[in-house]
Design a protein around this motif. Structure first.
Motif, PDB file in Angstrom:
ATOM      1  N   LYS A 100     -55.509 -54.171 -64.697  1.00  0.00           N
ATOM      2  CA  LYS A 100     -56.507 -52.982 -64.658  1.00  0.00           C
ATOM      3  C   LYS A 100     -57.949 -53.356 -64.718  1.00  0.00           C
ATOM      4  O   LYS A 100     -58.255 -54.293 -65.612  1.00  0.00           O
ATOM      5  CB  LYS A 100     -56.057 -51.990 -65.795  1.00  0.00           C
ATOM      6  CG  LYS A 100     -57.001 -50.627 -65.525  1.00  0.00           C
ATOM      7  CD  LYS A 100     -56.734 -49.676 -66.564  1.00  0.00           C
ATOM      8  CE  LYS A 100     -55.332 -49.045 -66.139  1.00  0.00           C
ATOM      9  NZ  LYS A 100     -54.900 -47.763 -66.877  1.00  0.00           N
ATOM     10  N   ASP A 101     -58.733 -53.164 -63.726  1.00  0.00           N
ATOM     11  CA  ASP A 101     -59.892 -53.505 -63.906  1.00  0.00           C
ATOM     12  C   ASP A 101     -60.896 -52.696 -64.619  1.00  0.00           C
ATOM     13  O   ASP A 101     -60.967 -51.282 -64.750  1.00  0.00           O
ATOM     14  CB  ASP A 101     -60.509 -53.421 -62.437  1.00  0.00           C
ATOM     15  CG  ASP A 101     -62.156 -53.764 -62.275  1.00  0.00           C
ATOM     16  OD1 ASP A 101     -62.885 -53.520 -63.224  1.00  0.00           O
ATOM     17  OD2 ASP A 101     -62.279 -54.377 -61.195  1.00  0.00           O
ATOM     18  N   ASP A 102     -61.356 -53.063 -66.006  1.00  0.00           N
ATOM     19  CA  ASP A 102     -62.160 -52.341 -67.017  1.00  0.00           C
ATOM     20  C   ASP A 102     -63.154 -51.695 -66.373  1.00  0.00           C
ATOM     21  O   ASP A 102     -63.444 -50.399 -66.798  1.00  0.00           O
ATOM     22  CB  ASP A 102     -62.261 -53.199 -68.078  1.00  0.00           C
ATOM     23  CG  ASP A 102     -61.269 -53.945 -68.981  1.00  0.00           C
ATOM     24  OD1 ASP A 102     -60.331 -53.056 -68.931  1.00  0.00           O
ATOM     25  OD2 ASP A 102     -61.466 -54.798 -69.497  1.00  0.00           O
ATOM     26  N   ALA A 103     -63.749 -52.122 -65.541  1.00  0.00           N
ATOM     27  CA  ALA A 103     -65.009 -51.487 -64.978  1.00  0.00           C
ATOM     28  C   ALA A 103     -64.667 -50.193 -64.063  1.00  0.00           C
ATOM     29  O   ALA A 103     -65.168 -49.002 -64.281  1.00  0.00           O
ATOM     30  CB  ALA A 103     -65.946 -52.275 -63.961  1.00  0.00           C
ATOM     31  N   THR A 104     -63.777 -50.429 -63.148  1.00  0.00           N
ATOM     32  CA  THR A 104     -63.233 -49.161 -62.315  1.00  0.00           C
ATOM     33  C   THR A 104     -62.201 -48.352 -62.815  1.00  0.00           C
ATOM     34  O   THR A 104     -61.881 -47.425 -62.210  1.00  0.00           O
ATOM     35  CB  THR A 104     -62.742 -49.712 -60.791  1.00  0.00           C
ATOM     36  OG1 THR A 104     -61.692 -50.661 -60.953  1.00  0.00           O
ATOM     37  CG2 THR A 104     -64.127 -50.401 -60.373  1.00  0.00           C
ATOM     38  N   GLY A 105     -61.181 -49.327 -63.686  1.00  0.00           N
ATOM     39  CA  GLY A 105     -60.091 -48.243 -64.247  1.00  0.00           C
ATOM     40  C   GLY A 105     -58.969 -48.486 -63.144  1.00  0.00           C
ATOM     41  O   GLY A 105     -57.898 -48.002 -63.363  1.00  0.00           O
ATOM     42  N   GLU A 106     -59.103 -48.972 -62.147  1.00  0.00           N
ATOM     43  CA  GLU A 106     -58.034 -49.143 -61.062  1.00  0.00           C
ATOM     44  C   GLU A 106     -57.246 -50.400 -61.236  1.00  0.00           C
ATOM     45  O   GLU A 106     -57.939 -51.439 -61.758  1.00  0.00           O
ATOM     46  CB  GLU A 106     -58.705 -49.483 -59.502  1.00  0.00           C
ATOM     47  CG  GLU A 106     -59.513 -48.235 -59.055  1.00  0.00           C
ATOM     48  CD  GLU A 106     -58.638 -47.289 -58.881  1.00  0.00           C
ATOM     49  OE1 GLU A 106     -57.449 -47.071 -58.236  1.00  0.00           O
ATOM     50  OE2 GLU A 106     -58.839 -45.841 -59.159  1.00  0.00           O
ATOM     51  N   SER A 107     -56.179 -50.465 -60.792  1.00  0.00           N
ATOM     52  CA  SER A 107     -55.170 -51.660 -61.040  1.00  0.00           C
ATOM     53  C   SER A 107     -55.462 -52.632 -59.605  1.00  0.00           C
ATOM     54  O   SER A 107     -55.534 -52.184 -58.646  1.00  0.00           O
ATOM     55  CB  SER A 107     -53.775 -51.339 -61.174  1.00  0.00           C
ATOM     56  OG  SER A 107     -52.949 -52.366 -61.267  1.00  0.00           O
ATOM     57  N   GLN A 108     -55.392 -53.958 -59.981  1.00  0.00           N
ATOM     58  CA  GLN A 108     -55.668 -54.746 -58.927  1.00  0.00           C
ATOM     59  C   GLN A 108     -54.576 -55.814 -59.116  1.00  0.00           C
ATOM     60  O   GLN A 108     -54.080 -56.262 -60.128  1.00  0.00           O
ATOM     61  CB  GLN A 108     -57.010 -55.790 -58.928  1.00  0.00           C
ATOM     62  CG  GLN A 108     -58.158 -54.996 -58.822  1.00  0.00           C
ATOM     63  CD  GLN A 108     -59.454 -55.964 -58.977  1.00  0.00           C
ATOM     64  OE1 GLN A 108     -59.531 -57.057 -59.337  1.00  0.00           O
ATOM     65  NE2 GLN A 108     -60.541 -55.359 -58.635  1.00  0.00           N
TER      66      GLN A 108
END
Length: 112
Positions: A100-108
């Motif tokens: 999870k990208d902490d900045a966007t909350g989206e999973s990469q």
């Protein structure tokens, strides 16, 4: 043959730990549990799912080493949250690792 072959429960808002009883589904070929709120470690008896070919665990809150799945099963498509520093999950045989990208909350996700 009447045996369960697919369990698809992605994005179902599931919470908590996985029940050990899932490991008793020996004919399951696809187990897709991604994008829930599942926690804890994988039950050790998951190695009994000898037919498992597709296993999606990413976008949850699992922890620990799931390498025991690698030595016992031949999973073709295996995704977990095994990317990042440090990764939430250690998975030497996952073909795709996510975080999870902490900045966007989206999973990469990234192919190994």
């Amino acid at each position: 043959d009447g045996l369960v072959q697919t369990v698809a429960l992605w994005k179902n808002n599931l919470k908590g730990q996985l029940p050990m009883e899932l490991g008793e589904l020996s004919a399951v070929k696809v187990l897709s549990l991604y994008s829930n709120q599942l926690t804890g470690t994988l039950p050790a008896n998951f190695v009994q799912m000898k037919s498992l070919d597709t296993f999606y665990l990413h976008e949850n809150d699992f922890i620990g080493d799931i390498g025991f799945m690698c030595s016992s099963l031949s999973i073709t498509y295996f995704r977990s949250d095994c990317y990042g520093e440090p990764p939430e999950v250690s998975c030497p045989c996952c073909d795709v690792c996510c975080a999870k990208d902490d900045a966007t909350g989206e999973s990469q996700c990234f192919t190994k």
